[in-house]
Motif scaffolding. Structure first.
Motif, PDB file in Angstrom:
ATOM      1  N   THR A   2       0.842  -1.183   0.000  1.00 56.92           N
ATOM      2  CA  THR A   2       0.000   0.000   0.000  1.00 56.92           C
ATOM      3  C   THR A   2       0.880   1.236   0.000  1.00 56.92           C
ATOM      4  OG1 THR A   2      -0.108   0.207   2.400  1.00 56.92           O
ATOM      5  CG2 THR A   2      -1.766  -1.207   1.342  1.00 56.92           C
ATOM      6  N   GLU A   3       0.249   2.391  -0.184  1.00 58.45           N
ATOM      7  CA  GLU A   3       1.003   3.641  -0.229  1.00 58.45           C
ATOM      8  C   GLU A   3       1.773   3.873   1.067  1.00 58.45           C
ATOM      9  OE1 GLU A   3       0.205   8.285  -1.451  1.00 58.45           O
ATOM     10  OE2 GLU A   3      -1.461   7.115  -0.683  1.00 58.45           O
ATOM     11  N   THR A   4       1.188   3.478   2.213  1.00 59.21           N
ATOM     12  CA  THR A   4       1.868   3.714   3.491  1.00 59.21           C
ATOM     13  C   THR A   4       2.986   2.708   3.731  1.00 59.21           C
ATOM     14  OG1 THR A   4       0.185   2.418   4.629  1.00 59.21           O
ATOM     15  CG2 THR A   4      -0.094   4.816   4.606  1.00 59.21           C
ATOM     16  N   HIS A  22       8.333  10.330   3.239  1.00 60.16           N
ATOM     17  CA  HIS A  22       7.311   9.571   2.517  1.00 60.16           C
ATOM     18  C   HIS A  22       5.991   9.543   3.288  1.00 60.16           C
ATOM     19  CE1 HIS A  22       5.443   6.490   0.079  1.00 60.16           C
ATOM     20  NE2 HIS A  22       5.167   5.841   1.192  1.00 60.16           N
ATOM     21  N   GLN A  23       6.041   9.236   4.566  1.00 63.42           N
ATOM     22  CA  GLN A  23       4.821   9.137   5.360  1.00 63.42           C
ATOM     23  C   GLN A  23       4.138  10.497   5.512  1.00 63.42           C
ATOM     24  OE1 GLN A  23       3.298   6.396   6.075  1.00 63.42           O
ATOM     25  NE2 GLN A  23       4.976   5.142   5.306  1.00 63.42           N
ATOM     26  N   VAL A  26       2.182  11.071   2.343  1.00 62.46           N
ATOM     27  CA  VAL A  26       0.926  10.316   2.376  1.00 62.46           C
ATOM     28  C   VAL A  26      -0.084  11.045   3.260  1.00 62.46           C
ATOM     29  CG1 VAL A  26      -0.164   8.151   3.128  1.00 62.46           C
ATOM     30  CG2 VAL A  26       2.030   8.088   1.913  1.00 62.46           C
ATOM     31  N   ARG A  29      -1.402  14.286   1.571  1.00 64.40           N
ATOM     32  CA  ARG A  29      -2.336  14.014   0.473  1.00 64.40           C
ATOM     33  C   ARG A  29      -3.702  13.614   1.023  1.00 64.40           C
ATOM     34  NH1 ARG A  29       2.406  12.074  -1.615  1.00 64.40           N
ATOM     35  NH2 ARG A  29       2.050   9.915  -0.996  1.00 64.40           N
ATOM     36  N   ARG A  30      -3.696  12.755   2.013  1.00 59.37           N
ATOM     37  CA  ARG A  30      -4.958  12.307   2.598  1.00 59.37           C
ATOM     38  C   ARG A  30      -5.642  13.427   3.376  1.00 59.37           C
ATOM     39  NH1 ARG A  30      -3.330   6.117   4.213  1.00 59.37           N
ATOM     40  NH2 ARG A  30      -3.077   5.441   2.050  1.00 59.37           N
TER      41      ARG A  30
END
Length: 159
Positions: A2-4, A22-23, A26, A29-30
């Motif tokens: 997954t993306e996470t 990276h996190q 994510v 974006r969310r």
């Protein structure tokens, strides 16, 4: 994956920092997607960026548009356009600044306060549901770490 869970490619062997980058990407974006959804709770025509502006006005009212532009690191023209939309939707009102006749102070209208309250309650309920399985201490720890991280980006104009 997954993306996470996707494995970011470390730069200069700095895997931990790369994972944080990276996190955070994510999360941001969310968060933008959630803000867009909650903005529609406030008003179907509310743009995602204007939702954050409305929240900020609610936090610091009465607010000056120049202070809001500084806080969001955008130009006065951008803030002015978004404020006109919020005012046109009946969510904010303006009154002359008694200390500066050229400026206006911005406040939430009664309707804006009620609608923003509903959206904020919906957001809090969403996070509560997401974190319900976590021990209370972990939730507190996450809040403290996020506050610590956010403090790194504070600017002199922040309150």
């Amino acid at each position: 994956m997954t993306e996470t869970q996707a494995a970011p490619v470390p730069i200069d062997g700095n895997g931990a920092h790369c994972a944080v980058e990276h996190q955070l990407g994510v999360l941001l974006r969310r968060s933008r997607a959630l803000s867009a959804e909650l903005g529609r709770v406030v008003h179907p025509e509310l743009e995602p960026g204007a939702y954050g502006l409305l929240v900020r006005i609610g936090e610091v009212a009465p607010a000056r548009s120049s202070d809001l532009a500084t806080y969001f690191c955008v130009g006065k023209a951008t803030i002015s356009r978004q404020l006109k939309v919020l005012e046109g939707l009946g969510l904010i009102g303006r009154e002359p600044d008694p200390l500066d006749g050229r400026a206006h102070l911005l406040n939430l209208t009664d309707e804006g306060r009620v609608k923003l309250g509903r959206a904020r309650t919906a957001r809090q309920e969403r996070y509560h549901a997401m974190l319900a399985a976590w021990p209370e201490e972990d939730v507190r720890s996450l809040a403290q770490m996020l506050a610590r991280f956010n403090a790194l980006t504070d600017t002199p104009g922040d309150t």
